[in-house]
Motif scaffolding. Structure first.
Motif, PDB file in Angstrom:
ATOM      1  N   VAL A 213      10.045  20.073 -11.218  1.00  0.00           N
ATOM      2  CA  VAL A 213       8.918  19.140 -11.217  1.00  0.00           C
ATOM      3  C   VAL A 213       9.263  17.895 -10.411  1.00  0.00           C
ATOM      4  N   GLU A 214       8.222  17.171 -10.000  1.00  0.00           N
ATOM      5  CA  GLU A 214       8.409  15.928  -9.244  1.00  0.00           C
ATOM      6  C   GLU A 214       8.671  14.739 -10.159  1.00  0.00           C
ATOM      7  N   HIS A 215       8.032  14.739 -11.327  1.00  0.00           N
ATOM      8  CA  HIS A 215       8.173  13.646 -12.291  1.00  0.00           C
ATOM      9  C   HIS A 215       8.534  14.239 -13.649  1.00  0.00           C
ATOM     10  N   ALA A 216       9.342  13.508 -14.420  1.00  0.00           N
ATOM     11  CA  ALA A 216       9.638  13.907 -15.792  1.00  0.00           C
ATOM     12  C   ALA A 216       9.374  12.712 -16.702  1.00  0.00           C
ATOM     13  N   LEU A 217       8.780  12.983 -17.847  1.00  0.00           N
ATOM     14  CA  LEU A 217       8.468  11.946 -18.826  1.00  0.00           C
ATOM     15  C   LEU A 217       9.234  12.282 -20.104  1.00  0.00           C
ATOM     16  N   VAL A 218      10.164  11.405 -20.497  1.00  0.00           N
ATOM     17  CA  VAL A 218      11.018  11.706 -21.642  1.00  0.00           C
ATOM     18  C   VAL A 218      11.081  10.515 -22.583  1.00  0.00           C
TER      19      VAL A 218
ATOM     20  N   ILE B  79      15.626  22.401 -20.837  1.00  0.00           N
ATOM     21  CA  ILE B  79      16.475  22.135 -19.686  1.00  0.00           C
ATOM     22  C   ILE B  79      17.635  21.237 -20.117  1.00  0.00           C
ATOM     23  N   GLU B  80      18.668  21.168 -19.308  1.00  0.00           N
ATOM     24  CA  GLU B  80      19.837  20.359 -19.614  1.00  0.00           C
ATOM     25  C   GLU B  80      19.655  18.939 -19.073  1.00  0.00           C
ATOM     26  N   LEU B  81      20.391  17.988 -19.652  1.00  0.00           N
ATOM     27  CA  LEU B  81      20.346  16.626 -19.118  1.00  0.00           C
ATOM     28  C   LEU B  81      20.817  16.600 -17.665  1.00  0.00           C
ATOM     29  N   SER B  82      21.751  17.474 -17.324  1.00  0.00           N
ATOM     30  CA  SER B  82      22.210  17.536 -15.931  1.00  0.00           C
ATOM     31  C   SER B  82      21.096  17.960 -14.990  1.00  0.00           C
ATOM     32  N   ASP B  83      20.110  18.699 -15.500  1.00  0.00           N
ATOM     33  CA  ASP B  83      18.980  19.117 -14.661  1.00  0.00           C
ATOM     34  C   ASP B  83      18.099  17.936 -14.275  1.00  0.00           C
ATOM     35  N   LEU B  84      18.130  16.875 -15.073  1.00  0.00           N
ATOM     36  CA  LEU B  84      17.303  15.705 -14.772  1.00  0.00           C
ATOM     37  C   LEU B  84      17.700  15.059 -13.449  1.00  0.00           C
ATOM     38  N   THR B  85      18.963  15.215 -13.061  1.00  0.00           N
ATOM     39  CA  THR B  85      19.422  14.589 -11.817  1.00  0.00           C
ATOM     40  C   THR B  85      18.740  15.181 -10.590  1.00  0.00           C
ATOM     41  N   HIS B  86      18.173  16.375 -10.733  1.00  0.00           N
ATOM     42  CA  HIS B  86      17.507  17.027  -9.601  1.00  0.00           C
ATOM     43  C   HIS B  86      16.006  16.727  -9.569  1.00  0.00           C
ATOM     44  N   ILE B  87      15.511  16.015 -10.570  1.00  0.00           N
ATOM     45  CA  ILE B  87      14.091  15.645 -10.610  1.00  0.00           C
ATOM     46  C   ILE B  87      13.944  14.277  -9.961  1.00  0.00           C
ATOM     47  N   PRO B  88      13.070  14.133  -8.969  1.00  0.00           N
ATOM     48  CA  PRO B  88      12.996  12.883  -8.203  1.00  0.00           C
ATOM     49  C   PRO B  88      12.769  11.630  -9.030  1.00  0.00           C
ATOM     50  N   LYS B  89      11.913  11.694 -10.058  1.00  0.00           N
ATOM     51  CA  LYS B  89      11.625  10.483 -10.830  1.00  0.00           C
ATOM     52  C   LYS B  89      11.563  10.826 -12.308  1.00  0.00           C
ATOM     53  N   VAL B  90      12.573  10.365 -13.071  1.00  0.00           N
ATOM     54  CA  VAL B  90      12.612  10.570 -14.516  1.00  0.00           C
ATOM     55  C   VAL B  90      12.224   9.260 -15.190  1.00  0.00           C
ATOM     56  N   VAL B  91      11.133   9.300 -15.927  1.00  0.00           N
ATOM     57  CA  VAL B  91      10.586   8.108 -16.572  1.00  0.00           C
ATOM     58  C   VAL B  91      10.895   8.171 -18.063  1.00  0.00           C
TER      59      VAL B  91
ATOM     60  N   ALA C 171       0.837  -1.207   0.000  1.00  0.00           N
ATOM     61  CA  ALA C 171       0.000   0.000   0.000  1.00  0.00           C
ATOM     62  C   ALA C 171       0.870   1.254   0.000  1.00  0.00           C
ATOM     63  N   LYS C 172       1.931   1.267   0.799  1.00  0.00           N
ATOM     64  CA  LYS C 172       2.828   2.420   0.842  1.00  0.00           C
ATOM     65  C   LYS C 172       3.570   2.577  -0.472  1.00  0.00           C
ATOM     66  N   ARG C 173       4.014   1.461  -1.061  1.00  0.00           N
ATOM     67  CA  ARG C 173       4.778   1.534  -2.308  1.00  0.00           C
ATOM     68  C   ARG C 173       3.932   2.075  -3.453  1.00  0.00           C
ATOM     69  N   LEU C 174       2.656   1.706  -3.492  1.00  0.00           N
ATOM     70  CA  LEU C 174       1.782   2.120  -4.587  1.00  0.00           C
ATOM     71  C   LEU C 174       0.908   3.314  -4.237  1.00  0.00           C
ATOM     72  N   SER C 175       1.058   3.823  -3.011  1.00  0.00           N
ATOM     73  CA  SER C 175       0.282   4.993  -2.568  1.00  0.00           C
ATOM     74  C   SER C 175      -1.222   4.745  -2.656  1.00  0.00           C
ATOM     75  N   VAL C 176      -1.645   3.573  -2.192  1.00  0.00           N
ATOM     76  CA  VAL C 176      -3.074   3.253  -2.086  1.00  0.00           C
ATOM     77  C   VAL C 176      -3.334   2.765  -0.667  1.00  0.00           C
TER      78      VAL C 176
ATOM     79  N   HIS D 190       1.366   6.419 -10.302  1.00  0.00           N
ATOM     80  CA  HIS D 190       2.338   7.177  -9.504  1.00  0.00           C
ATOM     81  C   HIS D 190       1.993   8.652  -9.342  1.00  0.00           C
ATOM     82  N   LEU D 191       1.240   9.206 -10.270  1.00  0.00           N
ATOM     83  CA  LEU D 191       0.846  10.604 -10.136  1.00  0.00           C
ATOM     84  C   LEU D 191      -0.237  10.746  -9.080  1.00  0.00           C
ATOM     85  N   ARG D 192      -0.117  11.736  -8.249  1.00  0.00           N
ATOM     86  CA  ARG D 192      -1.115  12.031  -7.223  1.00  0.00           C
ATOM     87  C   ARG D 192      -1.733  13.385  -7.547  1.00  0.00           C
TER      88      ARG D 192
END
Length: 336
Positions: free
Chosen positions: A214-219, A276-288, A36-41, A117-119
């Motif tokens: 952002v919290e999530h990135a979709l690339v 944004i730069e690829l280096s900026d992706l390291t600061h985004i919590p979850k890059v998908v 439940a914690k892992r899936l946020s349900v 994963h999006l809330r």
């Protein structure tokens, strides 16, 4: 479970979620609270999903073998490349020769991952490319809740606005379902001086700042081929592509190019790029990262070596190829 049918958990509508819960419970031996914690349900939702998994025949004594290979591959990808998660979309016997069909299948997998994963109130950075657009098209934002969407580069506005408008989910007021803030420019300007002028615009600077937070990135993951999206849209020509390959480029993310080791290749066209730069992706919590097709295997592998992705959504044959290529790689080492 029939497509489109809503289960007791409210927003969960996919067999993939049933599989994920069943795997965590029966194979990883996690408790219902941990799942439940892992899936946020809620824990109750996990119990109902486990009950449904049994009723629809996904779980008997063992997990349904139709699903096992793909899901075991997910674990192999995570262990080999240090990913937080991987979702492997099962193939038919052969990979589709139609890249658009394959991108649509991966888009459905990406949409399922993002939906779980999006809330409500989450922020999502959106890259560009066909597979990313397929994911956005397949997400039911009405079920997810309000999401603040921001583009990570120029060039996304053309399809993002169209997709969300057609779904009736593009917000003009904060109370509506989903808002989208876009960088009002192409991903590449015609000249470096024009790109510099655009990047200096306060409006574009403000969006770039939002994109980095952002919290999530979709690339997506592109390839240096003449049929690539970046060529099809006229940002590069076939001569440019040949030059990229001569410099050792295997792929790109957000219009930034990298080699087989995941090192960014410094190219003159970088001065024309807006995003944004690829280096900026390291600061985004979850890059998908969403990408598939055997023609993209080396590009995806380079992205994994570069550590640009936290999550990979791909198809089964590519997952197998990635693991084979990594095993044969001289002096290979697990990504830290």
């Amino acid at each position: 479970m029939k497509p489109g049918r809503t289960d007791d958990a409210g927003r969960w509508t996919s067999d993939e979620l049933l599989l994920r819960v069943a795997w965590y419970y029966y194979k990883d031996e996690l408790t219902q609270d941990e799942i439940a914690k892992r899936l946020s349900v809620s824990r109750a939702s996990v119990g109902r999903l486990l009950d449904r998994a049994r009723k629809v025949g996904l779980v008997s004594i063992n997990l349904n073998t139709e699903y096992l290979d793909a899901f075991e591959l997910s674990g192999d990808l995570c262990r080999t490349f240090g990913l937080a998660e991987a979702l492997v979309v099962p193939d038919h016997e052969r990979e589709s020769v139609d890249h658009h069909v394959l991108n649509a299948r991966i888009g459905l997998g990406g949409a399922q991952f993002m939906s779980t994963h999006l809330r409500p109130g989450a922020s999502l950075g959106v890259g560009w490319g066909e597979t990313v657009s397929r994911v956005i098209s397949a997400i039911s934002f009405g079920a997810v809740g309000p999401v603040r969407m921001v583009t990570l580069t120029g060039g996304v506005e053309s399809y993002l606005q169209t997709i969300l408008s057609s779904k009736g989910e593009l917000a003009t007021e904060p109370s509506e379902v989903t808002s989208a803030t876009v960088i009002p420019s192409p991903i590449m300007a015609s000249t470096p001086s024009l790109a510099a002028a655009l990047r200096a615009e306060p409006t574009i600077q403000q969006v770039l700042k939002q994109a980095c937070s952002v919290e999530h990135a979709l690339v997506g993951v592109g390839t240096p081929t003449t049929d690539a999206t970046i060529v099809h849209l006229g940002y590069l020509n076939p001569a440019d592509v040949r030059g990229l390959r001569e410099r050792g480029v295997v792929g790109d993310i957000l219009g930034q190019f990298f080699d087989a080791d995941g090192s960014v290749v410094d190219l003159p066209i970088r001065d024309r790029r807006i995003g944004i730069e690829l280096s900026d992706l390291t600061h985004i919590p979850k890059v998908v990262g969403v990408a598939g097709g055997l023609h993209k295997a080396e590009a995806i592998l380079g992205a994994l070596h570069g550590g640009f992705l936290d999550v990979l959504v791909t198809n089964e044959l590519v997952a197998i190829r990635l693991l084979e290529l990594e095993r044969r790689r001289p002096g290979r080492r697990k990504r830290s």
